[in-house]
Structures are given as structure tokens and as C-alpha cells.
Design a protein around this motif. Structure first.
Motif, short mmCIF file in Angstrom:
data_model
loop_
_atom_site.label_atom_id
_atom_site.label_comp_id
_atom_site.label_asym_id
_atom_site.label_seq_id
_atom_site.Cartn_x
_atom_site.Cartn_y
_atom_site.Cartn_z
N GLY A 1 0.78 -1.23 0.00
CA GLY A 1 0.00 0.00 0.00
C GLY A 1 0.81 1.27 0.00
O GLY A 1 0.27 2.35 0.26
N LEU A 2 2.12 1.17 -0.29
CA LEU A 2 2.94 2.37 -0.33
C LEU A 2 2.69 3.14 -1.63
O LEU A 2 2.59 2.53 -2.70
CB LEU A 2 4.43 2.00 -0.24
N ASP A 3 2.60 4.43 -1.52
CA ASP A 3 2.51 5.30 -2.70
C ASP A 3 3.94 5.54 -3.17
O ASP A 3 4.71 6.23 -2.49
CB ASP A 3 1.82 6.62 -2.34
N LEU A 4 4.28 4.98 -4.32
CA LEU A 4 5.67 5.09 -4.79
C LEU A 4 6.09 6.53 -5.04
O LEU A 4 7.28 6.83 -5.03
CB LEU A 4 5.85 4.27 -6.07
N ASP A 5 5.13 7.40 -5.26
CA ASP A 5 5.46 8.80 -5.53
C ASP A 5 5.41 9.66 -4.27
O ASP A 5 5.54 10.89 -4.34
CB ASP A 5 4.51 9.37 -6.58
N ALA A 6 5.24 9.01 -3.12
CA ALA A 6 5.25 9.74 -1.86
C ALA A 6 6.67 9.86 -1.33
O ALA A 6 7.47 8.94 -1.50
CB ALA A 6 4.38 9.03 -0.83
N PRO A 7 7.02 10.97 -0.69
CA PRO A 7 8.36 11.08 -0.10
C PRO A 7 8.55 10.04 1.00
O PRO A 7 7.62 9.69 1.71
CB PRO A 7 8.36 12.51 0.49
N ILE A 8 9.78 9.55 1.11
CA ILE A 8 10.10 8.61 2.18
C ILE A 8 10.11 9.42 3.49
O ILE A 8 10.85 10.41 3.60
CB ILE A 8 11.46 7.95 1.94
N PRO A 9 9.31 9.04 4.46
CA PRO A 9 9.19 9.85 5.68
C PRO A 9 10.47 9.82 6.51
O PRO A 9 11.24 8.87 6.47
CB PRO A 9 8.03 9.20 6.44
N LEU A 10 10.66 10.88 7.27
CA LEU A 10 11.80 10.95 8.17
C LEU A 10 11.62 9.95 9.31
O LEU A 10 10.51 9.68 9.74
CB LEU A 10 11.94 12.36 8.75
N GLY A 11 12.72 9.39 9.74
CA GLY A 11 12.68 8.51 10.91
C GLY A 11 12.22 7.11 10.63
O GLY A 11 11.99 6.33 11.56
N VAL A 12 12.09 6.72 9.36
CA VAL A 12 11.66 5.35 9.03
C VAL A 12 12.81 4.59 8.42
O VAL A 12 13.47 5.10 7.54
CB VAL A 12 10.47 5.38 8.04
#
Length: 241
Positions: A230-241
Motif C-alpha cells: 500500500g505504499l505510494d511510490l510517488d510519496a516522499p520517504i518519511p523521516l525517521g523510518v
């Protein structure tokens, strides 16, 4: 007249930039002690506080390290550079797709060069990693850490410093995808393990084509796993993950 305001650098930045250039040019070598704060202040004609701040910048960059009361020239470690680059990439909001696209070029190249250049000791290190990964998967635990290590070991076997430095932060950023895939696809551990076994076999046979093929297959699985999780490939990778 249209006159632009002068953009003047703080004095400590001028000091740190000048010292950085001298280090890069080899005027002072790794392990050499640099002059004291007082000596540098006299040479540059500035206050010691200015020198202290300039030196702090170089320490943060990994170009200087403390040995007792002395500051000596050092070469930044791969891990320090990778961590700094990873943080910068996250702040620039790179996406899961950005990382996957770059990894899809760099990791197969690592596999190709490693198959051509890997040493017996390096093969043994990869084999040990695979054993740890198998034990982790068998215990039903996440294999994310051993997977990142596997990729790093293959990259080290290329004996290409530029390639190792280029792919390290990208590999670390892939951790977020692996972390999302593992709980969504329990079978992903076995699939990952299968790919790594085939890569190791190819490395042992010095079969560059097979090593590249299985690395690409794994990266395709990674993208599909991200989408399934369910990851949106065009979403920024969040900080702290």
C-alpha cells in the motif's frame, strides 16, 4: 542603478572552506596535526572563536578528528558519508520511486562487478550473511538489517570506491520499503532469501550475467512488494523510518 546586495560569508565559513581546500589538495595529509587555534587565529587575522567554529564545521564533516588536545586530518568514513547523504535526500523529499529507480541501476552494476572481482574472503562474508538471513527468516523475524548488509557486502566486492559511496545512502533508504513489505507479505522473506542464494551462487561461479539477473529480479519483487503493502511510490520517504 540596480545593485545587488553583497553576499558575504561569515568569517568562520571562510576559514573552514580554506582549510577544507588545503586538506583536499593534500597540503596536509591524513594523520597530520593542524596548527593550534591560537596559531590559526594569528595566521588568518581573526578571533579564536571564529577559528573554533570553523574547525567545528570540519569535525562535523569528518575531515578532522580529536586526538587528545590535537586536531588531526582524517578521511570521512563511508558510513558517515552515507548517513549524511541519506538525511539530505530525505530532506529533499526523495520518493520511493526515486530510490527504486536509482537502485535498479546501481545494484545490478554492483552485482556485475562483484562477480568479476570478488575474493574468497569476501565470498565467505556473503555466505555468512546468507546463513544469518536464513536463520532470521526461519524464526519469523524481519530480515531487513541482514538484507541491507548483504547489499553492502556485494558492493564492497566491486572494489570501486565511487560506486560504494554512491549506492550506500540509496540502499539505506530502501529500508523503509522493506519494513513495510515484511508484515504485509510474510512470504517475502523466503523470496528474498531465494534471490540472495542465487546471487551468491552466481558470485561463487563468477557469473556476472546471472548475478545481474537475480539482482534485477529481486528489485522487481521489491517494487511489487511496496505496491502490495500500500505504499505510494510517488510519496516522499518519511523521516525517521
Amino acid at each position: 542603478m540596480d545593485i545587488e546586495k553583497l553576499q558575504l560569508q561569515p568569517a568562520y565559513r571562510v576559514v573552514s572552506d580554506d582549510l577544507r581546500q588545503r586538506i583536499v589538495r593534500g597540503e596536509v595529509l591524513q594523520g597530520d596535526a593542524i596548527p593550534t587555534e591560537g596559531e590559526l587565529a594569528a595566521s588568518y587575522g581573526v578571533h579564536r572563536s571564529t577559528i573554533r567554529e570553523g574547525l567545528r564545521q570540519l569535525e562535523q564533516d569528518g575531515l578532522l578528528r580529536r586526538e587528545g588536545k590535537k586536531l588531526v586530518v582524517s578521511i570521512p568514513r563511508h558510513s558517515d558519508l552515507a548517513n549524511a547523504a541519506e538525511r539530505a535526500l530525505r530532506m529533499h523529499q526523495v520518493t520511493f520511486r526515486d530510490v527504486w529507480e536509482v537502485a535498479s541501476s546501481l545494484e545490478p552494476l554492483c552485482a556485475q562487478l562483484a562477480a568479476e572481482r570478488i575474493t574468497p574472503d569476501e565470498l565467505a562474508a556473503v555466505a555468512r550473511n546468507l546463513e544469518r538471513t536464513a536463520a532470521t527468516v526461519a524464526a519469523g523475524q524481519s530480515a531487513v538489517t541482514s538484507t541491507i548488509e548483504f547489499q553492502a557486502l556485494v558492493a564492497e566486492a566491486t572494489h570501486n570506491q565511487a560506486l560504494q559511496l554512491a549506492r550506500a545512502p540509496v540502499s539505506q533508504l530502501m529500508r523503509a520499503g522493506y519494513a513495510a513489505i515484511a508484515p504485509a507479505l510474510p512470504q517475502s522473506g523466503e523470496r528474498l532469501l531465494e534471490a540472495h542464494r542465487h546471487v551468491l551462487d552466481a558470485l561463487q561461479r563468477h557469473d556476472a550475467e546471472a548475478a545481474v539477473q537475480w539482482t534485477r529480479k529481486h528489485l522487481v519483487d521489491y517494487r511489487r512488494g511496496c505496491e502490495y503493502a500500500g505504499l505510494d511510490l510517488d510519496a516522499p520517504i518519511p523521516l525517521g523510518v
